[in-house]
Design a protein around this motif. Structure first.
Motif, PDB file in Angstrom:
ATOM      1  N   ALA A   2     -16.083  -8.984   6.956  1.00  0.00           N
ATOM      2  CA  ALA A   2     -14.675 -10.086   7.182  1.00  0.00           C
ATOM      3  C   ALA A   2     -13.232  -8.999   6.931  1.00  0.00           C
ATOM      4  CB  ALA A   2     -14.174 -11.494   7.126  1.00  0.00           C
ATOM      5  N   HIS A   3     -12.153  -8.963   7.371  1.00  0.00           N
ATOM      6  CA  HIS A   3     -11.607  -8.217   6.949  1.00  0.00           C
ATOM      7  C   HIS A   3     -10.282  -8.826   6.597  1.00  0.00           C
ATOM      8  CE1 HIS A   3     -12.816  -4.480   8.808  1.00  0.00           C
ATOM      9  NE2 HIS A   3     -12.744  -5.001   9.643  1.00  0.00           N
ATOM     10  N   THR A   4      -9.601  -8.909   5.124  1.00  0.00           N
ATOM     11  CA  THR A   4      -8.293  -9.445   5.418  1.00  0.00           C
ATOM     12  C   THR A   4      -7.345  -8.889   4.528  1.00  0.00           C
ATOM     13  OG1 THR A   4      -9.020  -9.929   2.347  1.00  0.00           O
ATOM     14  CG2 THR A   4     -10.269 -10.708   3.924  1.00  0.00           C
ATOM     15  N   LYS A   5      -6.215  -8.835   4.720  1.00  0.00           N
ATOM     16  CA  LYS A   5      -4.861  -8.538   4.596  1.00  0.00           C
ATOM     17  C   LYS A   5      -4.851  -8.809   3.032  1.00  0.00           C
ATOM     18  CE  LYS A   5      -2.997  -8.743   9.906  1.00  0.00           C
ATOM     19  NZ  LYS A   5      -1.917  -8.966  10.194  1.00  0.00           N
ATOM     20  N   GLN A   6      -5.310  -9.067   2.421  1.00  0.00           N
ATOM     21  CA  GLN A   6      -5.095  -9.240   1.018  1.00  0.00           C
ATOM     22  C   GLN A   6      -5.152  -7.830   0.038  1.00  0.00           C
ATOM     23  OE1 GLN A   6      -6.789 -12.348  -0.338  1.00  0.00           O
ATOM     24  NE2 GLN A   6      -5.708 -14.241   1.388  1.00  0.00           N
ATOM     25  N   ASN A   7      -6.039  -7.570   0.571  1.00  0.00           N
ATOM     26  CA  ASN A   7      -6.804  -5.790  -0.039  1.00  0.00           C
ATOM     27  C   ASN A   7      -5.905  -4.730   0.718  1.00  0.00           C
ATOM     28  OD1 ASN A   7      -8.396  -7.741  -1.234  1.00  0.00           O
ATOM     29  ND2 ASN A   7      -9.713  -7.434   0.889  1.00  0.00           N
ATOM     30  N   LEU A   8      -5.531  -4.957   1.465  1.00  0.00           N
ATOM     31  CA  LEU A   8      -4.488  -4.113   1.481  1.00  0.00           C
ATOM     32  C   LEU A   8      -3.352  -3.452   1.343  1.00  0.00           C
ATOM     33  CD1 LEU A   8      -3.650  -4.788   5.911  1.00  0.00           C
ATOM     34  CD2 LEU A   8      -5.290  -3.179   4.694  1.00  0.00           C
ATOM     35  N   PRO A   9      -2.803  -2.368   0.688  1.00  0.00           N
ATOM     36  CA  PRO A   9      -1.581  -1.624  -0.248  1.00  0.00           C
ATOM     37  C   PRO A   9      -0.218  -1.523   0.709  1.00  0.00           C
ATOM     38  CG  PRO A   9      -3.056   0.161   0.712  1.00  0.00           C
ATOM     39  CD  PRO A   9      -2.898  -0.970   1.790  1.00  0.00           C
ATOM     40  N   GLN A  10       0.528  -2.184  -0.349  1.00  0.00           N
ATOM     41  CA  GLN A  10       2.012  -2.937   0.620  1.00  0.00           C
ATOM     42  C   GLN A  10       2.995  -2.421  -0.316  1.00  0.00           C
ATOM     43  OE1 GLN A  10       1.807  -6.876  -1.039  1.00  0.00           O
ATOM     44  NE2 GLN A  10       4.483  -7.091  -0.736  1.00  0.00           N
ATOM     45  N   LYS A  11       3.474  -1.692   0.267  1.00  0.00           N
ATOM     46  CA  LYS A  11       5.184  -1.749  -0.021  1.00  0.00           C
ATOM     47  C   LYS A  11       6.341  -2.360  -0.301  1.00  0.00           C
ATOM     48  CE  LYS A  11       3.772   3.540   0.377  1.00  0.00           C
ATOM     49  NZ  LYS A  11       4.669   4.591   1.164  1.00  0.00           N
ATOM     50  N   THR A  12       7.894  -1.210  -0.685  1.00  0.00           N
ATOM     51  CA  THR A  12       9.042  -2.441  -0.384  1.00  0.00           C
ATOM     52  C   THR A  12       9.463  -1.723   0.461  1.00  0.00           C
ATOM     53  OG1 THR A  12       9.300  -3.532  -2.545  1.00  0.00           O
ATOM     54  CG2 THR A  12      10.992  -3.303  -1.318  1.00  0.00           C
ATOM     55  N   CYS A  13      10.304  -1.821   1.622  1.00  0.00           N
ATOM     56  CA  CYS A  13      11.089  -1.060   2.736  1.00  0.00           C
ATOM     57  C   CYS A  13      12.360  -0.653   1.978  1.00  0.00           C
ATOM     58  CB  CYS A  13      11.985  -2.003   3.591  1.00  0.00           C
ATOM     59  SG  CYS A  13      12.640  -1.853   5.159  1.00  0.00           S
ATOM     60  N   THR A  15      15.116   0.319   3.685  1.00  0.00           N
ATOM     61  CA  THR A  15      17.060  -0.683   4.101  1.00  0.00           C
ATOM     62  C   THR A  15      16.494  -2.112   3.546  1.00  0.00           C
ATOM     63  OG1 THR A  15      16.570   1.399   5.442  1.00  0.00           O
ATOM     64  CG2 THR A  15      17.676  -0.792   5.701  1.00  0.00           C
ATOM     65  N   CYS A  16      15.770  -2.549   3.992  1.00  0.00           N
ATOM     66  CA  CYS A  16      16.122  -4.324   4.079  1.00  0.00           C
ATOM     67  C   CYS A  16      15.587  -5.191   1.890  1.00  0.00           C
ATOM     68  CB  CYS A  16      14.977  -4.585   4.655  1.00  0.00           C
ATOM     69  SG  CYS A  16      13.689  -4.856   4.672  1.00  0.00           S
ATOM     70  N   GLY A  17      14.407  -4.292   2.123  1.00  0.00           N
ATOM     71  CA  GLY A  17      13.704  -4.684   0.314  1.00  0.00           C
ATOM     72  C   GLY A  17      12.971  -6.221   0.595  1.00  0.00           C
ATOM     73  N   ARG A  18      12.482  -5.688   2.028  1.00  0.00           N
ATOM     74  CA  ARG A  18      11.231  -6.683   2.298  1.00  0.00           C
ATOM     75  C   ARG A  18      10.010  -6.167   1.890  1.00  0.00           C
ATOM     76  NH1 ARG A  18      13.490  -8.845   8.197  1.00  0.00           N
ATOM     77  NH2 ARG A  18      14.931 -10.505   7.176  1.00  0.00           N
ATOM     78  N   PRO A  19       9.463  -6.819   1.205  1.00  0.00           N
ATOM     79  CA  PRO A  19       7.606  -5.637   1.270  1.00  0.00           C
ATOM     80  C   PRO A  19       6.889  -5.774   2.768  1.00  0.00           C
ATOM     81  CG  PRO A  19       7.521  -8.486   1.099  1.00  0.00           C
ATOM     82  CD  PRO A  19       9.106  -7.602   1.453  1.00  0.00           C
ATOM     83  N   PHE A  20       5.959  -5.046   2.895  1.00  0.00           N
ATOM     84  CA  PHE A  20       5.836  -4.610   4.123  1.00  0.00           C
ATOM     85  C   PHE A  20       4.036  -3.557   3.849  1.00  0.00           C
ATOM     86  CE2 PHE A  20       7.151  -0.461   3.602  1.00  0.00           C
ATOM     87  CZ  PHE A  20       6.979   0.233   4.441  1.00  0.00           C
ATOM     88  N   ARG A  21       3.141  -4.199   4.690  1.00  0.00           N
ATOM     89  CA  ARG A  21       1.962  -4.049   4.380  1.00  0.00           C
ATOM     90  C   ARG A  21       1.502  -2.587   4.769  1.00  0.00           C
ATOM     91  NH1 ARG A  21      -1.091  -6.696   0.627  1.00  0.00           N
ATOM     92  NH2 ARG A  21       0.335  -9.310   1.189  1.00  0.00           N
ATOM     93  N   CYS A  36       9.926  -0.539   6.757  1.00  0.00           N
ATOM     94  CA  CYS A  36       9.470  -1.450   7.726  1.00  0.00           C
ATOM     95  C   CYS A  36       9.172  -1.464   8.868  1.00  0.00           C
ATOM     96  CB  CYS A  36       9.346  -2.571   6.321  1.00  0.00           C
ATOM     97  SG  CYS A  36      11.184  -3.743   7.481  1.00  0.00           S
ATOM     98  N   SER A  37      10.180  -1.272   9.675  1.00  0.00           N
ATOM     99  CA  SER A  37      10.480  -1.153  10.702  1.00  0.00           C
ATOM    100  C   SER A  37      11.135  -0.100  11.359  1.00  0.00           C
ATOM    101  CB  SER A  37      10.877  -2.551  11.478  1.00  0.00           C
ATOM    102  OG  SER A  37      12.567  -2.631  11.012  1.00  0.00           O
ATOM    103  N   GLU A  38      11.391   0.589  12.659  1.00  0.00           N
ATOM    104  CA  GLU A  38      11.981   1.166  13.421  1.00  0.00           C
ATOM    105  C   GLU A  38      13.711   0.873  13.482  1.00  0.00           C
ATOM    106  OE1 GLU A  38      12.520   4.745  15.278  1.00  0.00           O
ATOM    107  OE2 GLU A  38      11.331   4.200  15.104  1.00  0.00           O
TER     108      GLU A  38
END
Length: 56
Positions: A2-13, A15-21, A36-38
């Motif tokens: 099973a794939h879990t998103k918990q193991n994916l690397p994460q950064k902080t945007c 521009t907005c400062g929100r975390p994204f994976r 994090c987005s266009e």
């Protein structure tokens, strides 16, 4: 397996400062990804974007 998103690397945007994976489409350029987005990429000059614009 099973794939879990918990193991994916994460950064902080930058521009907005929100975390994204990590996303599969960013696999080859993950070190260069800063936004994090266009929408955040387009608004990169103004960090701390305000969202309270009134619609008419």
């Amino acid at each position: 397996m099973a794939h879990t998103k918990q193991n994916l690397p994460q950064k902080t945007c930058a521009t907005c400062g929100r975390p994204f994976r990590w996303r599969k489409k960013w696999a080859k350029v993950w070190d260069e990804v800063k936004f994090c987005s266009e929408r955040c990429r387009r608004n990169k000059q103004g960090s701390n974007v305000t969202v309270d614009r009134k619609r008419r």
